[in-house]
Every structure is written in C-alpha cells, then in structure tokens.
Design a protein around this motif. Sequence first.
Motif, PDB file in Angstrom:
ATOM      1  N   LEU A  92      51.247  48.499  38.177  1.00  0.00           N
ATOM      2  CA  LEU A  92      52.616  48.441  38.666  1.00  0.00           C
ATOM      3  C   LEU A  92      53.099  46.992  38.666  1.00  0.00           C
ATOM      4  N   SER A  93      54.387  46.828  38.385  1.00  0.00           N
ATOM      5  CA  SER A  93      55.014  45.506  38.416  1.00  0.00           C
ATOM      6  C   SER A  93      56.217  45.553  39.341  1.00  0.00           C
ATOM      7  N   PHE A 116      50.355  50.983  54.284  1.00  0.00           N
ATOM      8  CA  PHE A 116      50.028  49.728  53.622  1.00  0.00           C
ATOM      9  C   PHE A 116      48.973  49.962  52.546  1.00  0.00           C
ATOM     10  N   VAL A 117      49.136  49.282  51.406  1.00  0.00           N
ATOM     11  CA  VAL A 117      48.154  49.360  50.322  1.00  0.00           C
ATOM     12  C   VAL A 117      47.495  47.999  50.091  1.00  0.00           C
ATOM     13  N   ALA A 118      48.317  46.969  49.867  1.00  0.00           N
ATOM     14  CA  ALA A 118      47.762  45.653  49.551  1.00  0.00           C
ATOM     15  C   ALA A 118      48.808  44.581  49.817  1.00  0.00           C
ATOM     16  N   ALA A 119      48.335  43.346  50.032  1.00  0.00           N
ATOM     17  CA  ALA A 119      49.236  42.223  50.254  1.00  0.00           C
ATOM     18  C   ALA A 119      48.621  40.960  49.684  1.00  0.00           C
ATOM     19  N   ILE A 120      49.496  40.000  49.380  1.00  0.00           N
ATOM     20  CA  ILE A 120      49.055  38.705  48.885  1.00  0.00           C
ATOM     21  C   ILE A 120      49.830  37.628  49.626  1.00  0.00           C
ATOM     22  N   SER A 121      49.118  36.629  50.126  1.00  0.00           N
ATOM     23  CA  SER A 121      49.762  35.592  50.938  1.00  0.00           C
ATOM     24  C   SER A 121      50.477  34.578  50.065  1.00  0.00           C
ATOM     25  N   SER A 140      41.082  52.338  51.856  1.00  0.00           N
ATOM     26  CA  SER A 140      41.092  53.437  50.895  1.00  0.00           C
ATOM     27  C   SER A 140      41.207  52.976  49.448  1.00  0.00           C
ATOM     28  N   VAL A 141      41.644  51.740  49.219  1.00  0.00           N
ATOM     29  CA  VAL A 141      41.815  51.255  47.847  1.00  0.00           C
ATOM     30  C   VAL A 141      40.936  50.052  47.527  1.00  0.00           C
ATOM     31  N   LYS A 142      40.218  49.553  48.518  1.00  0.00           N
ATOM     32  CA  LYS A 142      39.397  48.356  48.320  1.00  0.00           C
ATOM     33  C   LYS A 142      38.373  48.604  47.220  1.00  0.00           C
ATOM     34  N   GLY A 143      38.274  47.670  46.294  1.00  0.00           N
ATOM     35  CA  GLY A 143      37.340  47.797  45.179  1.00  0.00           C
ATOM     36  C   GLY A 143      37.916  48.516  43.978  1.00  0.00           C
ATOM     37  N   ARG A 144      39.064  49.158  44.138  1.00  0.00           N
ATOM     38  CA  ARG A 144      39.705  49.878  43.027  1.00  0.00           C
ATOM     39  C   ARG A 144      41.029  49.263  42.625  1.00  0.00           C
ATOM     40  N   PHE A 145      41.765  48.728  43.591  1.00  0.00           N
ATOM     41  CA  PHE A 145      43.079  48.150  43.333  1.00  0.00           C
ATOM     42  C   PHE A 145      42.993  46.624  43.448  1.00  0.00           C
ATOM     43  N   ALA A 146      43.895  45.940  42.717  1.00  0.00           N
ATOM     44  CA  ALA A 146      43.966  44.490  42.797  1.00  0.00           C
ATOM     45  C   ALA A 146      45.420  44.051  42.760  1.00  0.00           C
ATOM     46  N   ILE A 147      45.815  43.247  43.747  1.00  0.00           N
ATOM     47  CA  ILE A 147      47.170  42.701  43.787  1.00  0.00           C
ATOM     48  C   ILE A 147      47.133  41.270  43.267  1.00  0.00           C
ATOM     49  N   SER A 148      48.178  40.905  42.533  1.00  0.00           N
ATOM     50  CA  SER A 148      48.285  39.541  42.032  1.00  0.00           C
ATOM     51  C   SER A 148      49.757  39.175  41.937  1.00  0.00           C
ATOM     52  N   ALA A 149      50.020  37.882  41.790  1.00  0.00           N
ATOM     53  CA  ALA A 149      51.405  37.420  41.713  1.00  0.00           C
ATOM     54  C   ALA A 149      51.527  36.327  40.669  1.00  0.00           C
ATOM     55  N   ASN A 164      58.228  35.466  38.981  1.00  0.00           N
ATOM     56  CA  ASN A 164      58.727  36.130  40.199  1.00  0.00           C
ATOM     57  C   ASN A 164      58.293  37.592  40.245  1.00  0.00           C
ATOM     58  N   THR A 165      57.054  37.831  39.869  1.00  0.00           N
ATOM     59  CA  THR A 165      56.560  39.193  39.727  1.00  0.00           C
ATOM     60  C   THR A 165      55.251  39.365  40.485  1.00  0.00           C
ATOM     61  N   VAL A 166      55.151  40.478  41.191  1.00  0.00           N
ATOM     62  CA  VAL A 166      53.910  40.855  41.849  1.00  0.00           C
ATOM     63  C   VAL A 166      53.400  42.135  41.184  1.00  0.00           C
ATOM     64  N   TYR A 167      52.088  42.190  40.999  1.00  0.00           N
ATOM     65  CA  TYR A 167      51.465  43.294  40.279  1.00  0.00           C
ATOM     66  C   TYR A 167      50.506  44.062  41.196  1.00  0.00           C
ATOM     67  N   LEU A 168      50.283  45.314  40.846  1.00  0.00           N
ATOM     68  CA  LEU A 168      49.230  46.095  41.478  1.00  0.00           C
ATOM     69  C   LEU A 168      48.462  46.813  40.371  1.00  0.00           C
ATOM     70  N   GLN A 169      47.260  46.317  40.095  1.00  0.00           N
ATOM     71  CA  GLN A 169      46.390  46.963  39.123  1.00  0.00           C
ATOM     72  C   GLN A 169      45.605  48.043  39.852  1.00  0.00           C
ATOM     73  N   MET A 170      45.724  49.272  39.378  1.00  0.00           N
ATOM     74  CA  MET A 170      45.077  50.415  40.032  1.00  0.00           C
ATOM     75  C   MET A 170      44.071  51.038  39.069  1.00  0.00           C
TER      76      MET A 170
END
Length: 118
Positions: A20-21, A47-52, A63-72, A77-83
């Motif tokens: 997701l973008s 809540f799923v994920a956050a990035i500081s 529930s998503v730890k180890g499977r999902f990754a958030i990045s920015a 100006n884009t935040v991603y969620l790799q699932m």
Amino acid sequence: QVQLVESGGGLVQAGGSLRLSCVVSGRTFSAFDKGWFRQAPGKEREFVAAISRNSGRTYYADSVKGRFAISADNAKNTVYLQMNSLKPEDTAVYYCAIEGVAGAYDSWGQGTQVTVSS
C-alpha cells in the motif's frame, strides 16, 4: 488543506503480498508521525503500524508483527505498508493517517480495500 491518498489495495490469495502507498500533501511530511489503520466489517478501526518522524522508528500491532513493514520516503511524501504472508483475517479497509501539532492523528485518507481469499 491536508490530503492523503492511498493506493495499492486489491484482492489477493492467502499467503500473498500487497504494498500500500499513501501520498501526503498539505503538511510537512517529515515533521510528523505517520500510521496505518484498518477496519474490518462490523469491527472498530484498529492500529496496524506507525513510523516516527525523527528516528524512523517503527511500531506494529501484534497481529501483523513479522509480516508487515511500514516505511516512509520523505522525498516523495509517501508512506508505504508492505504486507506479506497475508491471511483472510487481514481483510479490511486500510487507512493511512498523519499526526498534527497536537500529537494525535488528525488527518486520514479515504481508505483502500484489501481482500484476502482463503
């Protein structure tokens, strides 16, 4: 005016992956924390994920730890969620959000549907 536009949702089989973008405009992207949330039918938004904003430190729901990754990407100006390793219980509308000066998430995207078939 702050705007967040998500993309990348769709239908995928269990075990598959999606990215997701979320493009943010109208706010200094790098100055605020960003997050992803989801809402399944008949359930509350969770809540799923956050990035500081400063360190890029990431946080995940159990529930998503180890499977999902958030990045920015501050340049885009884009935040991603790799699932990855998606499960049917990940089926939901996914929303991105950005914090405001009060330290709470005050701006949200329109949501993107993720459906995982078994």
